[in-house]
Scaffold this motif. Structure first.
Motif, PDB file in Angstrom:
ATOM      1  N   LEU A 105      -1.309  16.581   1.927  1.00 25.63           N
ATOM      2  CA  LEU A 105      -2.415  17.440   2.348  1.00 25.63           C
ATOM      3  C   LEU A 105      -3.391  17.654   1.196  1.00 25.63           C
ATOM      4  CD1 LEU A 105      -3.848  19.251   4.383  1.00 25.63           C
ATOM      5  CD2 LEU A 105      -2.325  21.096   3.713  1.00 25.63           C
ATOM      6  N   ASP A 106      -2.873  17.861  -0.003  1.00 25.41           N
ATOM      7  CA  ASP A 106      -3.749  18.028  -1.160  1.00 25.41           C
ATOM      8  C   ASP A 106      -4.529  16.753  -1.457  1.00 25.41           C
ATOM      9  OD1 ASP A 106      -3.301  20.773  -2.067  1.00 25.41           O
ATOM     10  OD2 ASP A 106      -1.246  20.115  -2.418  1.00 25.41           O
ATOM     11  N   PHE A 107      -3.883  15.603  -1.326  1.00 26.01           N
ATOM     12  CA  PHE A 107      -4.582  14.340  -1.550  1.00 26.01           C
ATOM     13  C   PHE A 107      -5.720  14.170  -0.541  1.00 26.01           C
ATOM     14  CE2 PHE A 107      -0.522  12.942  -3.632  1.00 26.01           C
ATOM     15  CZ  PHE A 107      -1.062  12.777  -4.896  1.00 26.01           C
ATOM     16  N   GLU A 108      -5.463  14.518   0.698  1.00 25.51           N
ATOM     17  CA  GLU A 108      -6.505  14.409   1.727  1.00 25.51           C
ATOM     18  C   GLU A 108      -7.645  15.392   1.449  1.00 25.51           C
ATOM     19  OE1 GLU A 108      -8.674  12.887   4.714  1.00 25.51           O
ATOM     20  OE2 GLU A 108      -6.863  12.045   3.825  1.00 25.51           O
ATOM     21  N   LYS A 109      -7.306  16.616   1.060  1.00 30.12           N
ATOM     22  CA  LYS A 109      -8.361  17.582   0.710  1.00 30.12           C
ATOM     23  C   LYS A 109      -9.197  17.057  -0.440  1.00 30.12           C
ATOM     24  CE  LYS A 109      -6.182  21.471  -0.001  1.00 30.12           C
ATOM     25  NZ  LYS A 109      -5.804  22.892  -0.152  1.00 30.12           N
ATOM     26  N   LEU A 110      -8.556  16.505  -1.455  1.00 28.00           N
ATOM     27  CA  LEU A 110      -9.299  15.977  -2.604  1.00 28.00           C
ATOM     28  C   LEU A 110     -10.236  14.846  -2.185  1.00 28.00           C
ATOM     29  CD1 LEU A 110      -6.445  16.116  -5.237  1.00 28.00           C
ATOM     30  CD2 LEU A 110      -8.607  17.369  -5.376  1.00 28.00           C
ATOM     31  N   ARG A 111      -9.775  13.964  -1.279  1.00 26.34           N
ATOM     32  CA  ARG A 111     -10.655  12.902  -0.782  1.00 26.34           C
ATOM     33  C   ARG A 111     -11.859  13.497  -0.056  1.00 26.34           C
ATOM     34  NH1 ARG A 111      -5.925   9.953  -0.752  1.00 26.34           N
ATOM     35  NH2 ARG A 111      -5.119  10.701   1.213  1.00 26.34           N
ATOM     36  N   LYS A 112     -11.623  14.539   0.729  1.00 29.81           N
ATOM     37  CA  LYS A 112     -12.720  15.201   1.448  1.00 29.81           C
ATOM     38  C   LYS A 112     -13.683  15.867   0.469  1.00 29.81           C
ATOM     39  CE  LYS A 112     -11.608  14.787   5.892  1.00 29.81           C
ATOM     40  NZ  LYS A 112     -12.495  14.253   6.915  1.00 29.81           N
TER      41      LYS A 112
END
Length: 144
Positions: A105-112
């Protein structure tokens, strides 16, 4: 960039080892990390839990928080930016080893953050806590 971040993390682990051993709140760790970042990025603003994109609340795509009308309002753990401008350099998500949530989830937030808010670099760090020695259990840069 990686060498700079490693140096900041090493300083944090060395000078503030007690915070990790005592398992203090993530925000405390984030604040100390931000203090050391300020020394290596003196021309930038370094903020914790900063929730503004100019004068409006910072938001990314649906599914990451309160799912507001245009997206989810977010509060990155630490950012390096120029306040009141679109200049966003580094966004950091920190996690402690005893947090059971998946890092994905953190990786996806960072990509966003990188794609939607224009951050140049995304950084994830999971710190080991409650151990005799302060350490990092996982760290990675994330890009759009």
């Amino acid at each position: 960039m990686a060498e700079t971040i490693v140096s900041v993390v090493d300083t944090l682990l060395e000078r503030d080892a007690y915070l990790f051993i005592a398992d203090v709140h993530e925000r405390t760790i984030g604040h100390r990390f931000a203090v050391y970042l300020e020394h290596v990025f003196p021309e930038w603003h370094v903020d914790c839990e900063y929730n503004r994109d100019g004068h409006v609340p910072k938001e990314i795509g649906v599914g990451y928080g309160n799912d507001g009308e245009h997206g989810s309002r977010v509060f990155p753990d630490v950012i390096v930016h120029k306040r009141a401008t679109p200049n966003n350099f580094l966004v950091v998500e920190l996690k402690k080893s005893n947090n059971p949530e998946s890092d994905n989830l953190d990786f996806e937030k960072l990509r966003k953050y990188c794609t939607e808010l224009g951050y140049v670099h995304g950084l994830f760090i999971r710190f080991s806590v409650g151990q005799e020695v302060a350490s990092v259990s996982r760290a990675a840069f994330v890009y759009a």
